[in-house]
Design a protein around this motif. Structure first.
Motif, PDB file in Angstrom:
ATOM      1  N   PHE A   8      30.897  43.386  17.675  1.00 45.69           N
ATOM      2  CA  PHE A   8      29.374  43.940  17.473  1.00 45.69           C
ATOM      3  C   PHE A   8      28.557  44.603  18.785  1.00 45.69           C
ATOM      4  CE2 PHE A   8      29.463  40.441  14.551  1.00 45.69           C
ATOM      5  CZ  PHE A   8      28.973  40.376  13.336  1.00 45.69           C
ATOM      6  N   ALA A   9      28.491  45.755  18.120  1.00 45.30           N
ATOM      7  CA  ALA A   9      27.603  46.946  18.850  1.00 45.30           C
ATOM      8  C   ALA A   9      28.556  47.315  19.903  1.00 45.30           C
ATOM      9  CB  ALA A   9      26.313  46.085  19.723  1.00 45.30           C
ATOM     10  N   PHE A  10      28.244  47.906  21.392  1.00 47.35           N
ATOM     11  CA  PHE A  10      29.300  48.255  21.688  1.00 47.35           C
ATOM     12  C   PHE A  10      30.810  47.708  22.438  1.00 47.35           C
ATOM     13  CE2 PHE A  10      25.870  46.812  24.406  1.00 47.35           C
ATOM     14  CZ  PHE A  10      26.835  45.920  25.554  1.00 47.35           C
ATOM     15  N   PHE A  11      30.657  46.453  21.492  1.00 49.29           N
ATOM     16  CA  PHE A  11      32.108  46.134  22.035  1.00 49.29           C
ATOM     17  C   PHE A  11      33.036  46.621  20.926  1.00 49.29           C
ATOM     18  CE2 PHE A  11      30.665  40.856  24.015  1.00 49.29           C
ATOM     19  CZ  PHE A  11      30.799  41.825  24.634  1.00 49.29           C
ATOM     20  N   ARG A  12      32.947  47.455  19.867  1.00 49.68           N
ATOM     21  CA  ARG A  12      33.527  48.218  18.949  1.00 49.68           C
ATOM     22  C   ARG A  12      33.509  49.058  18.988  1.00 49.68           C
ATOM     23  NH1 ARG A  12      29.342  47.898  13.820  1.00 49.68           N
ATOM     24  NH2 ARG A  12      29.862  45.910  12.851  1.00 49.68           N
ATOM     25  N   GLU A  13      33.260  49.720  20.680  1.00 46.47           N
ATOM     26  CA  GLU A  13      33.723  50.703  20.913  1.00 46.47           C
ATOM     27  C   GLU A  13      35.644  51.240  21.945  1.00 46.47           C
ATOM     28  OE1 GLU A  13      30.923  52.236  23.512  1.00 46.47           O
ATOM     29  OE2 GLU A  13      29.042  52.414  22.247  1.00 46.47           O
ATOM     30  N   GLY A  14      36.163  52.425  21.456  1.00 47.60           N
ATOM     31  CA  GLY A  14      37.957  51.740  21.745  1.00 47.60           C
ATOM     32  C   GLY A  14      38.435  50.962  20.920  1.00 47.60           C
ATOM     33  N   ARG A  15      37.404  49.624  20.109  1.00 42.35           N
ATOM     34  CA  ARG A  15      38.625  48.837  19.942  1.00 42.35           C
ATOM     35  C   ARG A  15      38.446  48.346  18.401  1.00 42.35           C
ATOM     36  NH1 ARG A  15      35.242  45.845  23.677  1.00 42.35           N
ATOM     37  NH2 ARG A  15      36.906  45.553  25.657  1.00 42.35           N
ATOM     38  N   PHE A  16      37.834  47.777  17.493  1.00 49.60           N
ATOM     39  CA  PHE A  16      37.662  47.462  15.941  1.00 49.60           C
ATOM     40  C   PHE A  16      36.046  47.004  15.244  1.00 49.60           C
ATOM     41  CE2 PHE A  16      39.558  43.773  17.914  1.00 49.60           C
ATOM     42  CZ  PHE A  16      39.459  43.195  16.968  1.00 49.60           C
ATOM     43  N   LYS A  17      35.795  47.186  14.452  1.00 50.28           N
ATOM     44  CA  LYS A  17      34.381  46.376  13.925  1.00 50.28           C
ATOM     45  C   LYS A  17      35.182  44.972  13.277  1.00 50.28           C
ATOM     46  CE  LYS A  17      31.743  50.196  11.546  1.00 50.28           C
ATOM     47  NZ  LYS A  17      31.281  50.445  10.402  1.00 50.28           N
ATOM     48  N   GLU A  18      36.277  45.170  12.879  1.00 50.25           N
ATOM     49  CA  GLU A  18      37.016  43.703  12.186  1.00 50.25           C
ATOM     50  C   GLU A  18      37.911  43.726  12.029  1.00 50.25           C
ATOM     51  OE1 GLU A  18      34.741  42.573   8.526  1.00 50.25           O
ATOM     52  OE2 GLU A  18      35.400  40.582   8.070  1.00 50.25           O
ATOM     53  N   GLU A  19      38.842  42.574  12.278  1.00 57.17           N
ATOM     54  CA  GLU A  19      40.443  42.769  12.468  1.00 57.17           C
ATOM     55  C   GLU A  19      40.792  41.484  12.460  1.00 57.17           C
ATOM     56  OE1 GLU A  19      42.436  45.267  15.465  1.00 57.17           O
ATOM     57  OE2 GLU A  19      43.094  43.377  15.965  1.00 57.17           O
ATOM     58  N   GLY A  20      41.674  40.984  11.514  1.00 57.53           N
ATOM     59  CA  GLY A  20      42.710  39.844  11.290  1.00 57.53           C
ATOM     60  C   GLY A  20      43.210  39.651  12.097  1.00 57.53           C
TER      61      GLY A  20
ATOM     62  N   ASN B 188      19.852  48.374  24.068  1.00 52.64           N
ATOM     63  CA  ASN B 188      21.602  49.016  24.372  1.00 52.64           C
ATOM     64  C   ASN B 188      21.657  50.278  24.244  1.00 52.64           C
ATOM     65  OD1 ASN B 188      24.220  49.999  26.025  1.00 52.64           O
ATOM     66  ND2 ASN B 188      23.390  47.981  27.615  1.00 52.64           N
ATOM     67  N   LYS B 189      21.797  51.321  24.463  1.00 52.03           N
ATOM     68  CA  LYS B 189      22.278  52.476  23.613  1.00 52.03           C
ATOM     69  C   LYS B 189      21.800  52.234  22.209  1.00 52.03           C
ATOM     70  CE  LYS B 189      27.104  52.855  26.083  1.00 52.03           C
ATOM     71  NZ  LYS B 189      28.490  52.699  25.119  1.00 52.03           N
ATOM     72  N   TRP B 190      22.605  52.644  21.480  1.00 49.59           N
ATOM     73  CA  TRP B 190      22.559  52.116  19.825  1.00 49.59           C
ATOM     74  C   TRP B 190      22.278  51.093  19.174  1.00 49.59           C
ATOM     75  CZ3 TRP B 190      21.880  57.163  16.948  1.00 49.59           C
ATOM     76  CH2 TRP B 190      22.991  57.914  17.717  1.00 49.59           C
ATOM     77  N   TYR B 191      22.020  49.951  19.554  1.00 45.07           N
ATOM     78  CA  TYR B 191      21.810  48.482  19.325  1.00 45.07           C
ATOM     79  C   TYR B 191      19.997  47.864  19.903  1.00 45.07           C
ATOM     80  CZ  TYR B 191      26.983  50.199  19.355  1.00 45.07           C
ATOM     81  OH  TYR B 191      27.577  50.930  19.259  1.00 45.07           O
ATOM     82  N   GLY B 192      20.147  46.928  19.707  1.00 44.63           N
ATOM     83  CA  GLY B 192      18.771  46.277  19.746  1.00 44.63           C
ATOM     84  C   GLY B 192      19.317  44.587  19.162  1.00 44.63           C
ATOM     85  N   VAL B 220      19.263  53.700  27.170  1.00 41.82           N
ATOM     86  CA  VAL B 220      18.522  53.275  26.294  1.00 41.82           C
ATOM     87  C   VAL B 220      18.080  54.472  25.451  1.00 41.82           C
ATOM     88  CG1 VAL B 220      16.635  51.966  25.910  1.00 41.82           C
ATOM     89  CG2 VAL B 220      17.851  51.395  28.043  1.00 41.82           C
ATOM     90  N   LEU B 221      18.482  54.516  23.809  1.00 38.54           N
ATOM     91  CA  LEU B 221      18.498  55.599  23.107  1.00 38.54           C
ATOM     92  C   LEU B 221      16.779  55.481  22.598  1.00 38.54           C
ATOM     93  CD1 LEU B 221      21.230  56.188  21.266  1.00 38.54           C
ATOM     94  CD2 LEU B 221      20.143  58.048  22.243  1.00 38.54           C
ATOM     95  N   PRO B 222      16.184  57.090  22.817  1.00 30.05           N
ATOM     96  CA  PRO B 222      14.626  56.523  22.615  1.00 30.05           C
ATOM     97  C   PRO B 222      14.650  55.997  20.598  1.00 30.05           C
ATOM     98  CG  PRO B 222      14.960  58.856  23.166  1.00 30.05           C
ATOM     99  CD  PRO B 222      16.662  57.773  23.163  1.00 30.05           C
ATOM    100  N   PRO B 223      15.131  55.979  20.292  1.00 30.68           N
ATOM    101  CA  PRO B 223      14.972  56.073  18.884  1.00 30.68           C
ATOM    102  C   PRO B 223      15.279  54.584  19.067  1.00 30.68           C
ATOM    103  CG  PRO B 223      16.540  57.706  18.250  1.00 30.68           C
ATOM    104  CD  PRO B 223      16.536  57.213  19.656  1.00 30.68           C
ATOM    105  N   THR B 224      16.157  53.677  19.417  1.00 29.61           N
ATOM    106  CA  THR B 224      16.201  52.138  19.052  1.00 29.61           C
ATOM    107  C   THR B 224      15.397  51.471  20.077  1.00 29.61           C
ATOM    108  OG1 THR B 224      18.404  53.008  19.798  1.00 29.61           O
ATOM    109  CG2 THR B 224      17.901  50.491  20.299  1.00 29.61           C
ATOM    110  N   VAL B 225      14.948  52.394  20.935  1.00 21.90           N
ATOM    111  CA  VAL B 225      13.130  51.279  22.113  1.00 21.90           C
ATOM    112  C   VAL B 225      12.008  51.658  20.783  1.00 21.90           C
ATOM    113  CG1 VAL B 225      11.930  51.881  23.335  1.00 21.90           C
ATOM    114  CG2 VAL B 225      13.894  52.101  23.807  1.00 21.90           C
TER     115      VAL B 225
END
Lengths: 74, 267
Positions: A8-20, B188-192, B220-225
């Motif tokens: 979830f969130a930025f953990f997906r960056e450079g990885r994946f959303k879901e993976e077996g 944080n960024k796009w996430y909350g 911190v992106l403004p729309p997320t906040v």
């Protein structure tokens, strides 16, 4: 054994959303996180099959592991 | 008492339906030598609605609950400043602001009331001044500094507008001690995430386990906040009005990049 990993969130960056993933029996949650190159200090909530778990929780066949980062800005 | 019934008669005569204009409120304040705050309390107590609240769609009795509520907003930055504005416009009558910082350039992207003209000014001073312009009936108290036990004990509800894990854990402990609901959000960024911590729900301990360290400083992106602050303000409103909320039993993870919203149960 087969385990489904959801990031979830930025953990997906450079990885994946879901993976077996094919894991050895008795693999613990923390091992999966380390293998993904995720710093344990950045981990917030961990869930297996929608129930909270810990780094040392042992995974079972067909578990769904969800990994959320700590989000701390304001 | 005679004066109060005179005031009430004046307000009834000057109201259109049950709506009372700001002009009529100002006239009443002059004529009866009282504050706009007194006028609003008298009006709402007698089912007369100040016109500014017409579009809230709430009953005068519900506006009166908001009027009497005391909300402490801890942090007057991205989340706190925006929650403060929303509560002021809704008619929450007592707002306590706490923040040690001044506005700096990195705040300009997301913090309402942070402008090129307010850089270098104390956040609580600017926010308090601007809130009064929006709604002059507000009772605003401000603390230029970190929150204390008094910040928590003096209010009915506490809004988390902090940006440090350590401070959040401390605030959560104080809210537990004084049995005050803590309306948490973080971005944080796009996430909350947003949730309401009440006694025994242990939300903060779940979201911020002991080993956790936030990336510093957070991006911190403004729309997320804006989204998360709006959700906090809605939770405050619901708690004051006694409306049930799923966020007292679960927290919401928000991902604005992928438009994913997950309601996750507490432990």
């Amino acid at each position: 054994m087969q385990v489904q990993v959801k990031l979830f969130a930025f953990f997906r960056e450079g990885r994946f959303k879901e993976e077996g993933r094919e894991l050895a029996d008795n693999t613990i949650v923390g091992q999966v996180i380390d293998d993904l190159g995720i710093d344990r200090e950045e981990v917030g909530v961990l869930m297996i099959n929608s129930r909270h778990c810990q780094f040392d929780t042992v995974l079972r066949e067909n578990d769904i592991l969800a990994i959320f980062p700590v989000i701390g800005g304001g | 008492m005679a004066e109060e019934s005179d005031l009430l008669r004046f307000l009834q005569e000057r109201s259109d339906g049950n709506l009372l204009s700001l002009t009529a409120q100002r006239e009443a304040a002059r004529q009866f030598d009282c504050s706009l705050r007194d006028i609003e309390e008298t009006a709402l107590s007698h089912s007369i609605l100040p016109e500014r609240y017409q579009r809230n769609g709430l009953l005068p009795a519900q506006q009166l609950l908001l009027f009497h509520a005391k909300v402490a907003i801890i942090g007057s930055g991205g989340l706190g400043g925006r929650v403060a504005e929303l509560l002021a416009r809704m008619g929450v009558g007592n707002i306590f602001l706490t923040d040690p910082d001044i506005f700096n350039e990195s705040n300009l992207n997301r913090q309402n009331f942070c402008t090129t003209e307010t850089l270098g000014d104390y956040k609580v001073e600017v926010v308090a001044r601007e809130l009064k312009k929006i709604n002059p009936i507000l009772n605003i108290e401000m603390t230029k500094g970190l929150f204390s036990e008094t910040s928590v004990s003096a209010a009915d509800l506490i809004v988390d507008g902090l940006d440090s894990i350590e401070d959040r854990r401390h605030l959560s402990q104080l809210c537990m001690k004084y049995c005050r609901p803590l309306i948490h959000a973080a971005v944080n960024k796009w996430y909350g995430q947003v949730g309401v911590e009440q006694l025994k729900s242990n939300l903060i301990a779940q979201l911020f386990p002991l080993q956790a360290q936030a990336l510093s400083p957070p991006q911190v992106l403004p729309p997320t906040v804006a989204l998360l602050a709006a959700m906090q303000a809605a939770e405050v409103c619901k708690l004051i009005l006694g409306q049930n909320s799923p966020l007292t039993a679960a927290w919401l993870h928000c991902d604005l990049l992928n438009c994913e919203y997950h309601l996750l149960p507490y432990k």
